[in-house]
Design a protein around this motif. Structure first.
Motif, PDB file in Angstrom:
ATOM      1  N   GLN A  44       0.840  -1.200   0.000  1.00  0.00           N
ATOM      2  CA  GLN A  44       0.000   0.000   0.000  1.00  0.00           C
ATOM      3  C   GLN A  44       0.877   1.252   0.000  1.00  0.00           C
ATOM      4  OE1 GLN A  44      -3.697  -0.072  -0.107  1.00  0.00           O
ATOM      5  NE2 GLN A  44      -2.867  -1.990  -0.906  1.00  0.00           N
ATOM      6  N   ARG A  45       2.055   1.131  -0.642  1.00  0.00           N
ATOM      7  CA  ARG A  45       3.042   2.200  -0.801  1.00  0.00           C
ATOM      8  C   ARG A  45       3.634   2.662   0.537  1.00  0.00           C
ATOM      9  NH1 ARG A  45       2.384   2.941  -6.188  1.00  0.00           N
ATOM     10  NH2 ARG A  45       4.311   4.133  -6.224  1.00  0.00           N
ATOM     11  N   ALA A  46       3.468   1.852   1.572  1.00  0.00           N
ATOM     12  CA  ALA A  46       4.050   2.212   2.872  1.00  0.00           C
ATOM     13  C   ALA A  46       5.557   2.343   2.790  1.00  0.00           C
ATOM     14  CB  ALA A  46       3.668   1.166   3.925  1.00  0.00           C
ATOM     15  N   HIS A  47       6.195   1.573   1.905  1.00  0.00           N
ATOM     16  CA  HIS A  47       7.657   1.609   1.804  1.00  0.00           C
ATOM     17  C   HIS A  47       8.178   2.963   1.335  1.00  0.00           C
ATOM     18  CE1 HIS A  47       6.377   0.745  -2.305  1.00  0.00           C
ATOM     19  NE2 HIS A  47       7.564   1.152  -2.715  1.00  0.00           N
ATOM     20  N   GLU A  48       7.313   3.754   0.691  1.00  0.00           N
ATOM     21  CA  GLU A  48       7.750   5.069   0.215  1.00  0.00           C
ATOM     22  C   GLU A  48       8.054   6.024   1.360  1.00  0.00           C
ATOM     23  OE1 GLU A  48       5.011   6.704  -2.535  1.00  0.00           O
ATOM     24  OE2 GLU A  48       5.284   5.114  -4.028  1.00  0.00           O
ATOM     25  N   TRP A  49       7.513   5.743   2.529  1.00  0.00           N
ATOM     26  CA  TRP A  49       7.705   6.626   3.681  1.00  0.00           C
ATOM     27  C   TRP A  49       8.728   6.061   4.657  1.00  0.00           C
ATOM     28  CZ3 TRP A  49       5.562  10.559   1.650  1.00  0.00           C
ATOM     29  CH2 TRP A  49       4.427  10.402   0.853  1.00  0.00           C
ATOM     30  N   LEU A  50       9.428   5.020   4.235  1.00  0.00           N
ATOM     31  CA  LEU A  50      10.467   4.410   5.057  1.00  0.00           C
ATOM     32  C   LEU A  50      11.843   4.695   4.460  1.00  0.00           C
ATOM     33  CD1 LEU A  50       8.854   0.874   5.555  1.00  0.00           C
ATOM     34  CD2 LEU A  50       8.948   2.712   7.257  1.00  0.00           C
ATOM     35  N   SER A  51      12.854   4.643   5.320  1.00  0.00           N
ATOM     36  CA  SER A  51      14.235   4.696   4.846  1.00  0.00           C
ATOM     37  C   SER A  51      14.690   3.244   4.731  1.00  0.00           C
ATOM     38  CB  SER A  51      15.115   5.472   5.829  1.00  0.00           C
ATOM     39  OG  SER A  51      14.677   6.814   5.925  1.00  0.00           O
ATOM     40  N   LEU A  52      14.562   2.710   3.531  1.00  0.00           N
ATOM     41  CA  LEU A  52      14.815   1.293   3.284  1.00  0.00           C
ATOM     42  C   LEU A  52      16.224   1.110   2.738  1.00  0.00           C
ATOM     43  CD1 LEU A  52      13.477  -1.527   3.242  1.00  0.00           C
ATOM     44  CD2 LEU A  52      12.752  -1.043   0.901  1.00  0.00           C
ATOM     45  N   GLN A  53      17.018   0.294   3.415  1.00  0.00           N
ATOM     46  CA  GLN A  53      18.393   0.062   2.986  1.00  0.00           C
ATOM     47  C   GLN A  53      18.640  -1.439   2.796  1.00  0.00           C
ATOM     48  OE1 GLN A  53      21.555   2.538   4.695  1.00  0.00           O
ATOM     49  NE2 GLN A  53      20.043   3.341   6.131  1.00  0.00           N
ATOM     50  N   ARG A  54      19.421  -1.758   1.795  1.00  0.00           N
ATOM     51  CA  ARG A  54      19.745  -3.151   1.486  1.00  0.00           C
ATOM     52  C   ARG A  54      21.237  -3.398   1.719  1.00  0.00           C
ATOM     53  NH1 ARG A  54      15.635  -5.404  -1.884  1.00  0.00           N
ATOM     54  NH2 ARG A  54      14.073  -3.849  -2.490  1.00  0.00           N
ATOM     55  N   HIS A  55      21.550  -4.604   2.173  1.00  0.00           N
ATOM     56  CA  HIS A  55      22.937  -4.965   2.460  1.00  0.00           C
ATOM     57  C   HIS A  55      23.215  -6.359   1.916  1.00  0.00           C
ATOM     58  CE1 HIS A  55      22.992  -1.618   5.405  1.00  0.00           C
ATOM     59  NE2 HIS A  55      21.787  -2.046   5.711  1.00  0.00           N
ATOM     60  N   GLY A  56      24.438  -6.560   1.453  1.00  0.00           N
ATOM     61  CA  GLY A  56      24.812  -7.870   0.939  1.00  0.00           C
ATOM     62  C   GLY A  56      25.196  -8.852   2.018  1.00  0.00           C
ATOM     63  N   SER A  57      25.545  -8.351   3.203  1.00  0.00           N
ATOM     64  CA  SER A  57      25.956  -9.245   4.284  1.00  0.00           C
ATOM     65  C   SER A  57      25.551  -8.673   5.634  1.00  0.00           C
ATOM     66  CB  SER A  57      27.472  -9.460   4.259  1.00  0.00           C
ATOM     67  OG  SER A  57      28.148  -8.280   4.674  1.00  0.00           O
ATOM     68  N   ILE A  58      25.481  -9.556   6.609  1.00  0.00           N
ATOM     69  CA  ILE A  58      25.133  -9.135   7.964  1.00  0.00           C
ATOM     70  C   ILE A  58      26.228  -8.258   8.556  1.00  0.00           C
ATOM     71  CG2 ILE A  58      26.084 -11.239   8.975  1.00  0.00           C
ATOM     72  CD1 ILE A  58      23.072  -9.177  10.247  1.00  0.00           C
ATOM     73  N   ASP A  59      27.478  -8.507   8.172  1.00  0.00           N
ATOM     74  CA  ASP A  59      28.581  -7.688   8.684  1.00  0.00           C
ATOM     75  C   ASP A  59      28.459  -6.244   8.207  1.00  0.00           C
ATOM     76  OD1 ASP A  59      30.930  -9.471  10.024  1.00  0.00           O
ATOM     77  OD2 ASP A  59      29.831 -10.633   8.540  1.00  0.00           O
ATOM     78  N   ASP A  60      28.084  -6.055   6.935  1.00  0.00           N
ATOM     79  CA  ASP A  60      27.909  -4.701   6.408  1.00  0.00           C
ATOM     80  C   ASP A  60      26.783  -3.975   7.143  1.00  0.00           C
ATOM     81  OD1 ASP A  60      29.925  -5.148   4.589  1.00  0.00           O
ATOM     82  OD2 ASP A  60      28.568  -5.597   2.919  1.00  0.00           O
ATOM     83  N   ALA A  61      25.674  -4.678   7.354  1.00  0.00           N
ATOM     84  CA  ALA A  61      24.535  -4.074   8.031  1.00  0.00           C
ATOM     85  C   ALA A  61      24.878  -3.725   9.473  1.00  0.00           C
ATOM     86  CB  ALA A  61      23.338  -5.028   7.992  1.00  0.00           C
ATOM     87  N   ALA A  62      25.523  -4.650  10.166  1.00  0.00           N
ATOM     88  CA  ALA A  62      25.880  -4.417  11.563  1.00  0.00           C
ATOM     89  C   ALA A  62      26.843  -3.244  11.699  1.00  0.00           C
ATOM     90  CB  ALA A  62      26.498  -5.680  12.154  1.00  0.00           C
ATOM     91  N   LEU A  64      27.089  -0.603   9.775  1.00  0.00           N
ATOM     92  CA  LEU A  64      26.368   0.653   9.593  1.00  0.00           C
ATOM     93  C   LEU A  64      25.522   0.988  10.819  1.00  0.00           C
ATOM     94  CD1 LEU A  64      25.464   3.040   7.891  1.00  0.00           C
ATOM     95  CD2 LEU A  64      23.706   1.575   6.884  1.00  0.00           C
ATOM     96  N   LEU A  65      24.843  -0.011  11.353  1.00  0.00           N
ATOM     97  CA  LEU A  65      23.984   0.219  12.515  1.00  0.00           C
ATOM     98  C   LEU A  65      24.809   0.649  13.727  1.00  0.00           C
ATOM     99  CD1 LEU A  65      21.600  -2.816  11.999  1.00  0.00           C
ATOM    100  CD2 LEU A  65      20.973  -0.411  11.820  1.00  0.00           C
ATOM    101  N   ARG A  66      25.961   0.060  13.885  1.00  0.00           N
ATOM    102  CA  ARG A  66      26.818   0.458  15.008  1.00  0.00           C
ATOM    103  C   ARG A  66      27.370   1.871  14.789  1.00  0.00           C
ATOM    104  NH1 ARG A  66      27.030  -3.236  18.577  1.00  0.00           N
ATOM    105  NH2 ARG A  66      27.107  -5.469  18.121  1.00  0.00           N
ATOM    106  N   LYS A  67      27.630   2.221  13.546  1.00  0.00           N
ATOM    107  CA  LYS A  67      28.096   3.583  13.246  1.00  0.00           C
ATOM    108  C   LYS A  67      27.033   4.593  13.631  1.00  0.00           C
ATOM    109  CE  LYS A  67      30.055   6.352   9.483  1.00  0.00           C
ATOM    110  NZ  LYS A  67      30.425   6.367   8.046  1.00  0.00           N
ATOM    111  N   GLU A  68      25.766   4.198  13.536  1.00  0.00           N
ATOM    112  CA  GLU A  68      24.658   5.065  13.935  1.00  0.00           C
ATOM    113  C   GLU A  68      24.453   5.078  15.446  1.00  0.00           C
ATOM    114  OE1 GLU A  68      21.334   3.533  11.809  1.00  0.00           O
ATOM    115  OE2 GLU A  68      21.902   4.473   9.907  1.00  0.00           O
ATOM    116  N   GLY A  69      25.268   4.327  16.169  1.00  0.00           N
ATOM    117  CA  GLY A  69      25.162   4.294  17.621  1.00  0.00           C
ATOM    118  C   GLY A  69      24.080   3.379  18.138  1.00  0.00           C
ATOM    119  N   ARG A  70      23.744   2.349  17.375  1.00  0.00           N
ATOM    120  CA  ARG A  70      22.675   1.433  17.776  1.00  0.00           C
ATOM    121  C   ARG A  70      23.234   0.154  18.398  1.00  0.00           C
ATOM    122  NH1 ARG A  70      17.973   3.274  15.490  1.00  0.00           N
ATOM    123  NH2 ARG A  70      18.220   4.658  13.699  1.00  0.00           N
ATOM    124  N   ALA A  71      22.559  -0.311  19.437  1.00  0.00           N
ATOM    125  CA  ALA A  71      22.837  -1.629  19.983  1.00  0.00           C
ATOM    126  C   ALA A  71      22.019  -2.633  19.187  1.00  0.00           C
ATOM    127  CB  ALA A  71      22.460  -1.697  21.461  1.00  0.00           C
TER     128      ALA A  71
END
Length: 213
Positions: A44-62, A64-71
């Motif tokens: 229902q086009r909900a994704h248009e209002w999200l910041s959707l990011q794709r990653h090739g590996s869990i290490d890449d995603a982790a 980035l998330l840690r760089k944002e200061g997230r646990a």
């Protein structure tokens, strides 16, 4: 964050839930097959209002998330997992959800700061991925653990508004310079919106009326 999802229906359901509950960031890690494609009709086009990011590996995603200061908190019905109902994190977090049949990878669990579980009392040992995500996000949102008054800083808010406002105008009545006017009044408009009582849900497909923005 969804790791290795293979069912597109689950992915679409999670996107709609995240948008509805006011979560901004969704990360897709190596989705499989049709789960990698987003269908506007299903979300229902909900994704248009999200910041959707794709990653090739869990290490890449982790990373980035840690760089944002997230646990990083991984969802798993495993020994040592903390009950979701007793979970009270400090600061920014990311919730990690795994594949529909295999759960999170061993690498994802190893990278996580801790494990979260949803307490089950029936004979079923697990829940559907989208249901798990919805229950976890709703529980934390209900207690205002995840969002409260929102944790975006001024720079992040401004970037999202500059992405959103032109989209809203495209669905409503076009007016020259209106997007910039909204941006100039963004903080006061946000305060006004927070004070208003929501009586009737708006048709999200149509977008908000110009006068209400």
């Amino acid at each position: 964050m969804l790791e290795g999802s293979q069912d597109p229906h689950n992915v679409h359901a999670v996107l709609r839930t995240a948008e509805a509950l006011g979560l901004q960031d969704v990360h897709l890690v190596a989705p499989r097959g049709d789960a990698a494609r987003i269908s506007p009709g299903v979300t229902q086009r909900a994704h248009e209002w999200l910041s959707l990011q794709r990653h090739g590996s869990i290490d890449d995603a982790a990373a980035l998330l840690r760089k944002e200061g997230r646990a990083l908190w991984a969802t798993a019905n495993a020994e040592g997992a903390r009950s979701l109902t007793e979970f009270a994190p400090e600061g920014r977090i990311a919730l990690l959800f795994g594949n529909e049949t295999e759960g999170l990878s061993e690498r994802a669990i190893a990278l996580a700061d801790g494990l979260l579980r949803i307490d089950l009392v029936g004979f079923s040992g697990s829940l559907n991925l989208s249901v798990t995500a919805a229950m976890a996000c709703w529980e934390l949102r209900r207690r205002e653990v995840l969002t409260g008054g929102g944790d975006l800083d001024d720079v992040e808010r401004d970037a999202i508004r500059r992405d959103w406002y032109p989209k809203l105008l495209e669905r409503g009545r076009r007016r020259a310079g209106l997007s910039e006017r909204w941006l100039a009044q963004a903080d006061s408009l946000a305060e006004h919106a927070a004070e208003m009582e929501r009586v009737t849900p708006r048709n999200r497909e149509d977008g908000p009326a110009v006068e209400d923005c």
